[in-house]
Scaffold this motif. Structure first.
Motif, PDB file in Angstrom:
ATOM      1  N   LEU A  95      26.428  -5.767 125.099  1.00 37.95           N
ATOM      2  CA  LEU A  95      25.924  -5.440 123.775  1.00 37.95           C
ATOM      3  C   LEU A  95      25.043  -6.556 123.226  1.00 37.95           C
ATOM      4  O   LEU A  95      24.117  -6.297 122.452  1.00 37.95           O
ATOM      5  N   ALA A  96      25.326  -7.786 123.606  1.00 37.71           N
ATOM      6  CA  ALA A  96      24.452  -8.895 123.205  1.00 37.71           C
ATOM      7  C   ALA A  96      23.051  -8.674 123.759  1.00 37.71           C
ATOM      8  O   ALA A  96      22.050  -8.985 123.101  1.00 37.71           O
ATOM      9  N   ALA A  97      22.977  -8.115 124.971  1.00 40.73           N
ATOM     10  CA  ALA A  97      21.667  -7.827 125.558  1.00 40.73           C
ATOM     11  C   ALA A  97      20.947  -6.743 124.778  1.00 40.73           C
ATOM     12  O   ALA A  97      19.723  -6.791 124.606  1.00 40.73           O
ATOM     13  N   VAL A  98      21.690  -5.753 124.285  1.00 44.94           N
ATOM     14  CA  VAL A  98      21.088  -4.699 123.461  1.00 44.94           C
ATOM     15  C   VAL A  98      20.484  -5.300 122.200  1.00 44.94           C
ATOM     16  O   VAL A  98      19.346  -4.985 121.817  1.00 44.94           O
ATOM     17  N   ILE A  99      21.228  -6.189 121.546  1.00 40.67           N
ATOM     18  CA  ILE A  99      20.738  -6.825 120.318  1.00 40.67           C
ATOM     19  C   ILE A  99      19.526  -7.696 120.617  1.00 40.67           C
ATOM     20  O   ILE A  99      18.545  -7.715 119.863  1.00 40.67           O
ATOM     21  N   GLY A 100      19.582  -8.412 121.752  1.00 40.81           N
ATOM     22  CA  GLY A 100      18.514  -9.350 122.076  1.00 40.81           C
ATOM     23  C   GLY A 100      17.182  -8.697 122.374  1.00 40.81           C
ATOM     24  O   GLY A 100      16.133  -9.293 122.128  1.00 40.81           O
ATOM     25  N   ARG A 101      17.200  -7.483 122.913  1.00 43.27           N
ATOM     26  CA  ARG A 101      15.925  -6.863 123.283  1.00 43.27           C
ATOM     27  C   ARG A 101      15.426  -5.871 122.238  1.00 43.27           C
ATOM     28  O   ARG A 101      14.438  -5.171 122.463  1.00 43.27           O
ATOM     29  N   THR A 102      16.084  -5.817 121.079  1.00 43.51           N
ATOM     30  CA  THR A 102      15.721  -4.854 120.036  1.00 43.51           C
ATOM     31  C   THR A 102      15.266  -5.574 118.779  1.00 43.51           C
ATOM     32  O   THR A 102      15.854  -6.581 118.386  1.00 43.51           O
ATOM     33  N   SER A 103      14.239  -5.058 118.143  1.00 44.36           N
ATOM     34  CA  SER A 103      13.816  -5.586 116.850  1.00 44.36           C
ATOM     35  C   SER A 103      14.428  -4.733 115.740  1.00 44.36           C
ATOM     36  O   SER A 103      14.252  -3.520 115.711  1.00 44.36           O
ATOM     37  N   PHE A 104      15.169  -5.368 114.860  1.00 46.89           N
ATOM     38  CA  PHE A 104      15.793  -4.670 113.750  1.00 46.89           C
ATOM     39  C   PHE A 104      14.996  -4.825 112.460  1.00 46.89           C
ATOM     40  O   PHE A 104      15.466  -4.490 111.380  1.00 46.89           O
ATOM     41  N   SER A 105      13.777  -5.339 112.583  1.00 52.65           N
ATOM     42  CA  SER A 105      12.941  -5.551 111.408  1.00 52.65           C
ATOM     43  C   SER A 105      12.575  -4.227 110.746  1.00 52.65           C
ATOM     44  O   SER A 105      12.289  -3.234 111.419  1.00 52.65           O
ATOM     45  N   LEU A 106      12.589  -4.220 109.414  1.00 55.82           N
ATOM     46  CA  LEU A 106      12.200  -3.042 108.634  1.00 55.82           C
ATOM     47  C   LEU A 106      10.822  -3.233 108.000  1.00 55.82           C
ATOM     48  O   LEU A 106      10.461  -2.518 107.070  1.00 55.82           O
ATOM     49  N   ASP A 107      10.072  -4.197 108.505  1.00 49.60           N
ATOM     50  CA  ASP A 107       8.712  -4.451 108.011  1.00 49.60           C
ATOM     51  C   ASP A 107       8.695  -4.684 106.502  1.00 49.60           C
ATOM     52  O   ASP A 107       7.854  -4.141 105.783  1.00 49.60           O
ATOM     53  N   CYS A 108       9.647  -5.464 106.026  1.00 51.75           N
ATOM     54  CA  CYS A 108       9.710  -5.742 104.587  1.00 51.75           C
ATOM     55  C   CYS A 108       8.578  -6.674 104.178  1.00 51.75           C
ATOM     56  O   CYS A 108       8.281  -7.658 104.858  1.00 51.75           O
ATOM     57  N   ASP A 109       7.955  -6.356 103.074  1.00 54.61           N
ATOM     58  CA  ASP A 109       6.861  -7.141 102.516  1.00 54.61           C
ATOM     59  C   ASP A 109       7.284  -7.594 101.135  1.00 54.61           C
ATOM     60  O   ASP A 109       7.728  -6.782 100.309  1.00 54.61           O
ATOM     61  N   GLN A 110       7.168  -8.888 100.866  1.00 48.95           N
ATOM     62  CA  GLN A 110       7.600  -9.411  99.569  1.00 48.95           C
ATOM     63  C   GLN A 110       6.822  -8.787  98.416  1.00 48.95           C
ATOM     64  O   GLN A 110       7.273  -8.771  97.280  1.00 48.95           O
ATOM     65  N   LYS A 111       5.631  -8.251  98.706  1.00 45.43           N
ATOM     66  CA  LYS A 111       4.841  -7.636  97.646  1.00 45.43           C
ATOM     67  C   LYS A 111       5.203  -6.162  97.436  1.00 45.43           C
ATOM     68  O   LYS A 111       4.741  -5.529  96.488  1.00 45.43           O
ATOM     69  N   VAL A 112       5.996  -5.612  98.351  1.00 43.96           N
ATOM     70  CA  VAL A 112       6.404  -4.211  98.268  1.00 43.96           C
ATOM     71  C   VAL A 112       7.926  -4.152  98.232  1.00 43.96           C
ATOM     72  O   VAL A 112       8.595  -4.805  99.041  1.00 43.96           O
ATOM     73  N   LEU A 113       8.486  -3.393  97.310  1.00 40.64           N
ATOM     74  CA  LEU A 113       9.932  -3.265  97.203  1.00 40.64           C
ATOM     75  C   LEU A 113      10.432  -2.320  98.293  1.00 40.64           C
ATOM     76  O   LEU A 113      10.026  -1.160  98.371  1.00 40.64           O
ATOM     77  N   THR A 114      11.321  -2.815  99.151  1.00 39.88           N
ATOM     78  CA  THR A 114      11.883  -2.016 100.239  1.00 39.88           C
ATOM     79  C   THR A 114      13.392  -1.938 100.069  1.00 39.88           C
ATOM     80  O   THR A 114      14.072  -2.962 100.002  1.00 39.88           O
ATOM     81  N   TYR A 115      13.910  -0.717 100.016  1.00 39.62           N
ATOM     82  CA  TYR A 115      15.340  -0.492  99.817  1.00 39.62           C
ATOM     83  C   TYR A 115      15.899   0.328 100.968  1.00 39.62           C
ATOM     84  O   TYR A 115      15.241   1.244 101.471  1.00 39.62           O
ATOM     85  N   ILE A 116      17.136   0.028 101.372  1.00 45.65           N
ATOM     86  CA  ILE A 116      17.843   0.877 102.322  1.00 45.65           C
ATOM     87  C   ILE A 116      18.625   1.922 101.535  1.00 45.65           C
ATOM     88  O   ILE A 116      19.378   1.590 100.619  1.00 45.65           O
TER      89      ILE A 116
END
Length: 401
Positions: A95-116
């Motif tokens: 599972l560490a390998a799964v985490i390591g090869r995946t990007s979990f970024s949500l492309d958050c921009d400080q100038k744009v409000l991003t909510y989950i």
């Protein structure tokens, strides 16, 4: 030693005796630890694939091996608008390998409000706000090749006399291999005597949200910390009194559940949890460093667990950002897993992870700044369940045992 080894024919016969026995093979396959290994098992042959993809097998497997928590998104500060991913460590190598090869970024921009708005089954529903424009997207970090799903505009609140919109929430429900989404918003009378709940649904492939239900209920809490819980086609919501309002999506009616005797629904020490392993809903409360868990089943509350956190918290030896005197007294519930598999707690600037089954408490994140300590939302991210198996072509007996 060579003479003691079984000849190839004898070894092959012994292996066949095991692997050709369906009952024995199933018991062996049930002990595979992770869903990713199940997929590898399915690739061995169609015979094994039929076993591991059978719904009865999957139900037993998931009961033995609940979906693994890979990490969590956390949003802090007054606006809660820039969530970032925190992996939970340590993880097994696979599972560490799964985490390591995946990007979990949500492309958050400080100038744009991003909510989950929702995080379930490996998918993250976000809303990006820039000025008066809102864009809704669903990310699939574990399968980036599938791209982002753009969600149609969410229905806007229609003003009504004597009512005001107090809160809304996105809830997801599994349908086959995909997710449908419910948008729930609550309008309450200004005199707090009644609420109206509006439910819209977006199914896979829809290009517009459709009205699912509009129903009057007992008055609901307008506290933004409150979280709705969807369990067994019922939405559980906090009432303004010491009760829980239940919205039945199938019967189109509402009812009220009284809390267990002596329990009050606090903003930060009480939370509900979805029950997939039993009909009903779980209630979790932390009070005086003791965690208690109830299950509402039928018309009654059943106490199912009590955990003392005194020694666990003491062993962590952490200092609170609010002061040493408060450190031993302040524990807030931030998030609860389905079936109360785990609980995220906050103690000052620290986020703690409590594994209910293993009875372990550990520090998983430290925040900076006093504002971040007060405004915190957590969204757990788990492995997808059930796994996606390769199709069985020209084999009508795929689900046969």
């Amino acid at each position: 030693m060579e003479s003691e080894r079984q000849p190839p024919a004898a070894a092959s016969a012994a292996i066949s005796k095991v692997l050709d026995n369906d009952d024995l093979l199933i018991e062996i396959l049930l002990r595979v630890s992770f869903p990713t290994n199940l997929v590898r098992v399915a690739l061995v042959c169609k015979y094994w694939l039929r076993h591991v993809s059978n719904p009865k097998f999957l139900h037993r497997f998931h009961k033995l091996h609940p979906s693994t928590l890979l990490g969590f998104y956390i949003a802090t500060g007054p606006t809660l608008h820039a969530p970032h991913f925190v992996p939970v460590q340590p993880q097994p190598p696979e599972l560490a390998a799964v985490i390591g090869r995946t990007s979990f970024s949500l492309d958050c921009d400080q100038k744009v409000l991003t909510y989950i708005r929702d995080c379930r089954d490996g998918r993250v529903f976000t809303t990006r706000c820039k000025g008066s424009e809102s864009i809704h997207r669903v990310y699939n970090p574990l399968f980036p090749e599938k791209g982002m799903l753009i969600i149609p505009p969410i229905p806007s609140y229609q003003r009504q006399d004597d009512y005001y919109c107090c809160l809304s929430q996105i809830l997801s429900v599994k349908e086959g291999d995909d997710l449908s989404y419910l948008f729930v918003w609550v309008a309450s009378k200004k005199d707090r005597t009644k609420s109206m709940v509006h439910v819209y649904i977006l199914r896979p492939g829809d290009d517009v949200w459709r009205t699912h239900l509009t129903l009057a209920t007992d008055p609901l809490s307008n506290n933004w910390v409150t979280k709705f819980v969807l369990s067994d086609n019922k939405i559980y919501m906090r009432g303004v009194r010491s009760d829980i309002v239940v919205l039945d999506l199938v019967a189109s009616r509402s009812s009220t559940i009284r809390l267990p005797q002596g329990v009050e629904y606090g903003d930060r020490d009480t939370m509900l949890s979805r029950a997939d392993d039993a009909p009903g809903v779980y209630l979790i409360q932390v009070k005086e460093l003791q965690l208690r868990i109830w299950l509402h089943k039928g018309d009654n509350w059943l106490m199912v667990d009590t955990i003392s956190l005194v020694e666990m918290c003491g062993n962590l030896r952490i200092s609170d950002c609010m002061g040493e005197e408060e450190q031993t007294a302040v524990l807030w519930i931030k998030q609860v897993g389905d079936n109360v598999e785990f609980v995220f707690l906050q103690m000052g600037r620290y986020i703690l992870y409590l594994d209910i089954k293993c009875r372990t408490l550990r520090k998983v994140h430290e925040m900076a700044g006093k504002d971040q300590c007060y405004y915190v939302h957590i969204y757990p991210f788990k492995m997808i369940w059930p796994p996606t198996f390769p199709p069985l072509k020209d084999d009508p007996s795929r689900n046969a045992m």
